[in-house]
Design an enzyme around this catalytic site. Structure first.
Site, mmCIF file in Angstrom:
data_model
loop_
_atom_site.group_PDB
_atom_site.id
_atom_site.type_symbol
_atom_site.label_atom_id
_atom_site.label_comp_id
_atom_site.label_asym_id
_atom_site.label_seq_id
_atom_site.Cartn_x
_atom_site.Cartn_y
_atom_site.Cartn_z
ATOM 1 N N SER A 1 0.820 -1.205 0.000
ATOM 2 C CA SER A 1 0.000 0.000 0.000
ATOM 3 C C SER A 1 0.851 1.251 0.000
ATOM 4 O O SER A 1 1.969 1.266 0.487
ATOM 5 C CB SER A 1 -0.907 0.009 1.225
ATOM 6 O OG SER A 1 -0.086 0.212 2.366
ATOM 7 N N LYS A 2 0.258 2.274 -0.592
ATOM 8 C CA LYS A 2 0.894 3.586 -0.699
ATOM 9 C C LYS A 2 1.356 4.088 0.657
ATOM 10 O O LYS A 2 2.320 4.815 0.748
ATOM 11 C CB LYS A 2 -0.140 4.584 -1.242
ATOM 12 C CG LYS A 2 0.014 4.854 -2.726
ATOM 13 C CD LYS A 2 -0.794 6.050 -3.121
ATOM 14 C CE LYS A 2 -2.178 5.634 -3.592
ATOM 15 N NZ LYS A 2 -2.943 6.624 -4.271
ATOM 16 N N ARG A 3 0.608 3.716 1.688
ATOM 17 C CA ARG A 3 0.934 4.245 3.005
ATOM 18 C C ARG A 3 2.296 3.719 3.479
ATOM 19 O O ARG A 3 2.998 4.393 4.192
ATOM 20 C CB ARG A 3 -0.151 3.905 4.027
ATOM 21 C CG ARG A 3 -1.008 5.121 4.350
ATOM 22 C CD ARG A 3 -2.250 4.722 5.106
ATOM 23 N NE ARG A 3 -3.093 3.865 4.272
ATOM 24 C CZ ARG A 3 -3.540 2.682 4.639
ATOM 25 N NH1 ARG A 3 -3.235 2.202 5.819
ATOM 26 N NH2 ARG A 3 -4.294 1.980 3.838
ATOM 27 N N GLN A 4 2.644 2.502 3.078
ATOM 28 C CA GLN A 4 3.927 1.958 3.537
ATOM 29 C C GLN A 4 5.073 2.196 2.567
ATOM 30 O O GLN A 4 6.205 2.341 2.991
ATOM 31 C CB GLN A 4 3.788 0.466 3.853
ATOM 32 C CG GLN A 4 2.796 0.244 4.983
ATOM 33 C CD GLN A 4 3.026 -1.081 5.676
ATOM 34 O OE1 GLN A 4 4.100 -1.641 5.654
ATOM 35 N NE2 GLN A 4 1.981 -1.576 6.315
ATOM 36 N N GLN A 5 4.801 2.174 1.281
ATOM 37 C CA GLN A 5 5.859 2.520 0.330
ATOM 38 C C GLN A 5 5.298 2.916 -1.027
ATOM 39 O O GLN A 5 4.116 2.807 -1.265
ATOM 40 C CB GLN A 5 6.864 1.385 0.166
ATOM 41 C CG GLN A 5 6.276 0.061 -0.194
ATOM 42 C CD GLN A 5 7.101 -1.049 0.428
ATOM 43 O OE1 GLN A 5 8.107 -0.807 1.031
ATOM 44 N NE2 GLN A 5 6.652 -2.259 0.263
#
Ligand code: GLU
Length: 489
Positions: A257-261
């Protein structure tokens, strides 16, 4: 084999999409087939301006240009091939024709349910802990009413009629035999009320008409495959083979996910990853060669890749591995190419680097040390700007270079190097003369090399002293040693 990549132009190209494209490209190359690019833009609201160009330029950067379909020709988006158009919004009549055929044959039906009713229905099902699916209210409409409403042009969608008693079994190239019970398969909307098809109808029609042999796509489509196979059957067509590639996961095994990378391929391009490194990395996400080999060029992947060696389990997107591969690929770049790319970057910061006839000797000194080309200009800065040298830097307790010894050492360096003729200014001569002199004065190698390197570069870490001195030339080397002596005083 004819394989395809069929992205929706909804923004950036996801790294998972790029991996899917790579796998499809590899199979086409292996089988001397063709790799098609089709644009699935039937969801007009989600389509984004410029997204197709972005997809094409990313595939080009990655080295996996399409052979057929949508492509760039002389910088302009074009379509090539006999089975086009390859952009779904240009094929609407085809989808409408086949939806009509399914309707006529009783394999599909019109559904007039409003969005509100469908929401209510779904909420009810969820409250009862049932899987949400269409309750077939419209299949119970009297024929006459149905016809009247159609004639009136009441807004409606066309749904696929799924036989609930059927058991769907198929063989996926990655997952083996897969079975779904018909009663768990929803009556999929095929054509929306605006006349646009859904993915489900559109891609089946296209994969058939474009004569696709093998569909490689993300695991998220696995559970929809029964509907697709049913559509092929109802339309009297032979389906392609399927291979559903595993999800990409964050380190904590949640979905990437975008939130992690970063998930957009362009972000990796922007960060300076080499295409060779990113593609090597993506290939190893889910696929393993069954050997110890980890470094693969596209040509080597074409030799070694097989869908049979792609795992079912999600693949962890491990940035440490990507960076390691990046380092490996940077070192594999031929020096001339490495130097060329680095020279352009360095010249942005230090314009004189652009005309530096000896740039490649300097680049050679850091070829083993950089992971990203962007690190290069900093590492080479001391060649173009006078380094800042301090007594603290020149001295080094570990190397037994005390402040008191520095005067002697710097004098030794200046005197010895000063005697070497400019035309004998090579690492071998410098090394031989300096080490001999050091020995005479009872100094260790470290005791003379540390201050030399520090005086020449102003850095605690850099390439070796002899190499730097040779790359700087005799004149600059002596001038910098003088500078260091001035600092001491
Ligand atoms: N347009 C679909 C997507 O972007 C394609 C899936 C497929 O390859 O069939 O997910």
């Amino acid at each position: 084999m004819r394989t395809r990549f069929a992205p929706s132009p909804t923004g950036f190209l996801h790294v998972g999409g790029l991996r899917t494209a790579l796998f499809a490209w590899l199979i086409a190359r292996q089988t001397k087939g063709r790799f098609l690019l089709r644009i699935e833009d039937t969801d007009q609201i989600r389509s984004v301006e410029g997204a197709v160009e972005n997809i094409l330029s990313t595939l080009h950067w990655a080295g996996i240009d399409p052979d057929e379909g949508v492509m760039m020709r002389k910088g302009i988006m074009a379509q090539e091939g006999t089975k086009g158009p390859y952009i779904q919004s240009q094929r609407l009549e085809l989808y409408q024709k086949y939806a009509e055929q399914l309707l006529q044959n009783g394999h599909a039906y019109a559904c007039f349910c409003t969005a509100e009713r469908l929401t209510q229905m779904r909420e009810g099902q969820m409250a009862r802990k049932q899987a949400p699916m269409y309750d077939r209210l419209c299949t119970r409409l009297p024929k006459k009413e149905m016809e009247e409403r159609l004639a009136r042009g009441d807004p409606h969608v066309i749904r696929l009629l799924v036989p609930h008693e059927r058991v769907f079994t198929f063989t996926d190239k990655i997952r083996g035999e897969v079975t779904f019970q018909g009663h768990t398969v929803d009556d999929q909307v095929l054509l929306k009320s605006d006349g646009f098809p859904t993915y489900h109808l559109a891609h089946v029609v296209d994969d058939h008409l474009m004569e696709i042999d093998l569909v490689i796509r993300g695991e998220e489509w696995l559970s929809s495959t029964p509907k697709h196979l049913l559509l092929f059957e109802r339309l009297g067509w032979t389906p392609p083979k399927y291979a559903h590639v595993p999800l990409l996961l964050n380190k904590d095994r949640t979905k990437l996910s975008k939130r992690q990378q970063s998930v957009a391929a362009e972000e990796y391009i922007g960060k300076g990853y080499l295409p060779e490194a990113l593609m090597n990395f993506l290939a190893l996400l889910g696929w393993n060669p069954g050997s110890e080999q980890e470094i693969f060029s596209l040509a080597e992947l074409t030799e070694a890749f097989s869908l049979e060696r792609v795992q079912k389990a999600g693949a962890i997107f491990d940035l440490t591995k990507l960076d390691w591969l990046q380092g490996q690929w940077i070192r594999r770049l031929p020096l001339a190419e490495f130097a060329d790319r680095l020279q352009m970057l360095t010249a942005e910061r230090y314009p004189e680097a652009a005309h530096d006839a000896h740039f490649s000797e300097k680049a050679a000194l850091i070829h083993e040390r950089v992971t990203f080309l962007e690190e290069g200009p900093d590492m080479l800065a001391f060649f173009y700007v006078e380094p800042k040298v301090s007594v603290e830097l020149l001295a080094n307790a570990k190397q037994k270079v005390t402040k008191e010894l520095l005067t002697t050492i710097l004098k030794l360096l200046t005197d010895t190097l000063g005697k070497i003729p400019a035309d004998a200014w090579t690492t071998d001569t410098l090394k031989e003369k300096l080490l001999a002199q050091a020995k005479k004065q009872d100094l260790s190698q470290g005791q003379i090399l540390w201050p030399l390197r520090a005086a020449l570069t102003g850095l605690p870490y850099s390439p070796g002293a002899f190499e730097v001195a040779v790359a700087l030339g005799k004149k600059t080397t002596l001038a910098r040693l003088e500078g260091a002596r001035a600092v001491l005083e």
